[in-house]
Design an enzyme around this catalytic site. Structure first.
Site, short mmCIF file in Angstrom:
data_model
loop_
_atom_site.label_atom_id
_atom_site.label_comp_id
_atom_site.label_asym_id
_atom_site.label_seq_id
_atom_site.Cartn_x
_atom_site.Cartn_y
_atom_site.Cartn_z
CG ASP A 1 50.95 5.29 101.18
OD1 ASP A 1 51.20 4.08 101.07
OD2 ASP A 1 49.82 5.77 100.97
CG MET B 1 50.36 -1.33 98.86
SD MET B 1 49.32 -1.43 100.32
CE MET B 1 47.99 -2.45 99.70
CG LEU C 1 52.00 -9.76 102.02
CD1 LEU C 1 53.30 -9.40 102.72
CD2 LEU C 1 52.10 -11.16 101.46
CB ALA D 1 66.22 -4.50 94.76
CB THR E 1 44.05 6.67 125.46
OG1 THR E 1 43.44 6.55 124.19
CG2 THR E 1 43.05 6.37 126.56
O1 F6P Z 1 47.51 4.61 101.79
C1 F6P Z 1 47.85 3.31 102.18
C2 F6P Z 1 47.62 2.35 101.06
O2 F6P Z 1 47.99 1.06 101.50
C3 F6P Z 1 48.29 2.69 99.73
O3 F6P Z 1 49.65 2.35 99.73
C4 F6P Z 1 47.46 1.90 98.78
O4 F6P Z 1 47.51 2.46 97.49
C5 F6P Z 1 46.08 2.01 99.36
O5 F6P Z 1 46.25 2.31 100.74
C6 F6P Z 1 45.21 0.78 99.24
O6 F6P Z 1 43.99 1.05 99.80
P1 F6P Z 1 42.87 -0.01 100.09
O7 F6P Z 1 43.29 -0.85 101.25
O8 F6P Z 1 41.66 0.82 100.41
O9 F6P Z 1 42.71 -0.81 98.84
#
Ligand code: F6P
Length: 325
Positions: free
Chosen positions: A131, A173, A256, A190, A27
């Protein structure tokens, strides 16, 4: 090529920390260059329904530090149809928007690519996803913040793992990419990361158990990439059955991981690519994702950004094995 007088900006797909910093940069940079800005709410759905508002620099004040997206977001089913994209195009014509900036992940930029080709319409993508699975950019907006969030959780879980001498499977995720799992595992110290890219056909759990956990350690943390079939619960159940002498727990971090104030890295990345998006339009670039490689802004054709799989450094898997003995 017609001069760009007005742009639209939207966020799409999963929210990611730093999206607001990107909206701000787009913006402010546009307005600084005499280009009007319209905020499009709720991703492609808002483009279809015409949920559009003119932005001034004030609309983006005080948001660089906030997570989520002030524009809201959606995973639009309607935009996947020709009818939906026709309506989206009608909105752009009606609102006199000459180019579209899309902040989102793989699915969102794939939508942008299809739309740009179908309507010969100028689109610029910004990599907005936790991701880190977009080809051509070292990092994506939100990835670093999420890594740090996972790290904080893993550090806390380590206290309990140690105290109770347990094996913890922490699920993170990443959709079908293992960047979050692999790099949070390295940073958290880990003992193992189980990621989809490690597809040698060997049984990752057995390899890990045989490698040394039973010899040298009484507690450990395994970071597991989310998966519909073999996530953290799957491995915990297997340990219960195949190695019943161990006390096992699972922690699925879930959403989270996606919220919270962006790190300095994500704010700077978002600012660079937001600024780069306007520079791209001024230079006559079309249908590219703006990324950052080796600290330089780069323009990656959509076909590469979403068409190529971003490689993970598999050497790091071996490194993690060595560092966790
Ligand atoms: O693409 C981002 C992400 O957080 C992924 O890591 C995960 O699989 C997906 O989105 C979860 O999506 P939603 O919030 O729609 O359940």
């Amino acid at each position: 090529m017609a001069k760009i007088k007005c742009i639209g900006v939207l966020t799409s797909g999963g929210d990611a920390p730093g999206m607001n910093a990107a909206i701000r940069a787009v913006t402010r940079s546009a307005i600084a260059n005499g280009i009007r800005v319209k905020g499009i709410y709720r991703g492609y759905d808002g483009l279809i329904t015409g949920d559009v508002r003119e932005f001034t620099t004030e609309n983006v004040s005080n948001i660089i530090q906030t997570g989520g997206t002030i524009l809201r977001t959606a995973r639009s089913q309607a935009f996947m149809t020709e009818e939906g994209r026709q309506k989206a195009h009608d909105t752009l014509v009606r609102e006199e928007i000459d180019a579209l900036i899309i902040i989102g992940g793989n699915g969102s930029l794939t939508g942008a690519k299809i739309f740009a080709e179908e309507y010969d319409y100028p689109c610029i993508g910004l990599p907005g996803t936790i991701d880190n699975d977009l080809f051509g950019t070292d990092s994506t907006i939100g990835y670093d913040t999420t890594l740090n969030t996972i790290l904080q959780c893993a550090d806390k879980i380590r206290d309990t793992a140690n105290s109770h001498e347990r094996i913890f499977f922490i699920e993170v995720m990443g959709r079908d990419a293992g960047f979050l799992a692999q790099n949070s595992a390295i940073a958290a110290g880990a003992e193992c990361a189980i990621i989809p890219e490690d597809n040698t056909g060997k049984d990752q759990l057995i390899e890990f158990m045989e490698r040394g956990i039973r010899k040298s350690k009484k507690s450990c943390i395994v970071i597991v990439s989310e998966s519909p079939t073999c996530g953290a619960l799957h491995y915990a159940k297997r340990v219960n059955k195949e190695y019943p002498e161990f006390d096992v727990r699972v922690s699925i971090l879930g959403h989270l991981q996606r919220g919270g104030s962006p790190t300095a890295h994500d704010r700077i990345l978002a600012s660079l690519v937001g600024y780069g998006a306007i520079q791209a339009l001024l230079m006559g670039q079309r249908n590219v994702m703006v990324g950052v490689r080796n600290n330089e802004i780069v323009y990656v054709p959509f076909i590469e950004a979403v068409g190529k799989r971003k490689p993970i450094n598999k050497g790091l898997i071996h490194m993690l094995d060595e560092l966790s003995i």
